[in-house]
Design an enzyme around this catalytic site. Structure first.
Site, PDB file in Angstrom:
ATOM      1  N   ARG A  60       0.816  -1.218   0.000  1.00 34.16           N
ATOM      2  CA  ARG A  60       0.000   0.000   0.000  1.00 34.16           C
ATOM      3  C   ARG A  60       0.850   1.269   0.000  1.00 34.16           C
ATOM      4  NH1 ARG A  60      -2.440  -4.106   2.531  1.00 34.16           N
ATOM      5  NH2 ARG A  60      -1.386  -3.606   4.468  1.00 34.16           N
ATOM      6  N   GLU A  97       8.493 -11.134  13.789  1.00 29.40           N
ATOM      7  CA  GLU A  97       8.093 -11.787  15.031  1.00 29.40           C
ATOM      8  C   GLU A  97       8.416 -13.279  15.006  1.00 29.40           C
ATOM      9  OE1 GLU A  97       4.109 -12.152  17.858  1.00 29.40           O
ATOM     10  OE2 GLU A  97       4.034 -10.993  16.000  1.00 29.40           O
TER      11      GLU A  97
END
Length: 177
Positions: A60, A97
């Site tokens: 985006r 993560e």
């Protein structure tokens, strides 16, 4: 600007996993007045910095970055995930993560000394933005600022960018994850 952009952001609970409140910018992008207001606000921040290039993070960030570059009469450079660019690339690996990822740009597309603005739709923990900033700096770019449509301040991304010496601004902020 008269519009309240935060009202045009859809929140999708429990996506992509339970407990996450996903802030979906596609509803704002689909609203012509909202998109115009958002990009005008981004341009108001970017214009005085007089960048040479706008650099957008996949995916985006491509949308916002291309519009911003066009508004400012500047070039646009995409930062992509590994293996997405067809030419010779330079890249950086970074920790997520649960594993690692890689960001790449075309070699030589950001000339040394170029004054750049980095843009993406959202900043959460800041890992991707920090990696993109480091990649740009390794190419000799002068990173003027990182711009975002949305900040999730509870996740600390803006503070993480500041700790890396990256000036950053966001147009909107949402509490929570």
């Amino acid at each position: 600007m008269s519009s309240d952009l935060t009202d045009r952001i859809r929140t999708i609970p429990d996506f992509p996993k339970p407990g996450i409140q996903f802030r979906d910018i596609t509803t704002l992008l689909a609203d012509g007045d909202g998109l115009r207001d958002l990009t005008a606000r981004l341009a108001d921040i970017a214009r005085p910095l007089d960048p040479d290039l706008i650099v957008g993070i996949e995916a985006r960030g491509f949308i916002l970055g291309a519009i911003l570059a066009q508004m400012l009469g500047k070039g646009f450079v995409p930062v992509r995930k590994k293996g997405k660019l067809p030419g010779k690339t330079v890249g950086i690996d970074y920790v997520l993560e649960y594993g690692t990822d890689r960001l790449e740009i075309h070699e030589g597309q950001v000339p040394q000394g170029s004054r750049v603005i980095l843009i993406d739709d959202l900043i959460a923990t800041g890992g991707t933005a920090i990696a993109a900033a480091q990649l740009l700096r390794e190419q000799g770019a002068v990173l003027l600022m990182a711009l975002f449509a949305i900040d999730l301040p509870d996740l600390g991304g803006m503070a993480a960018l500041a700790a890396e010496g990256v000036a950053a601004r966001a147009i909107m902020a949402f509490d929570g994850h």
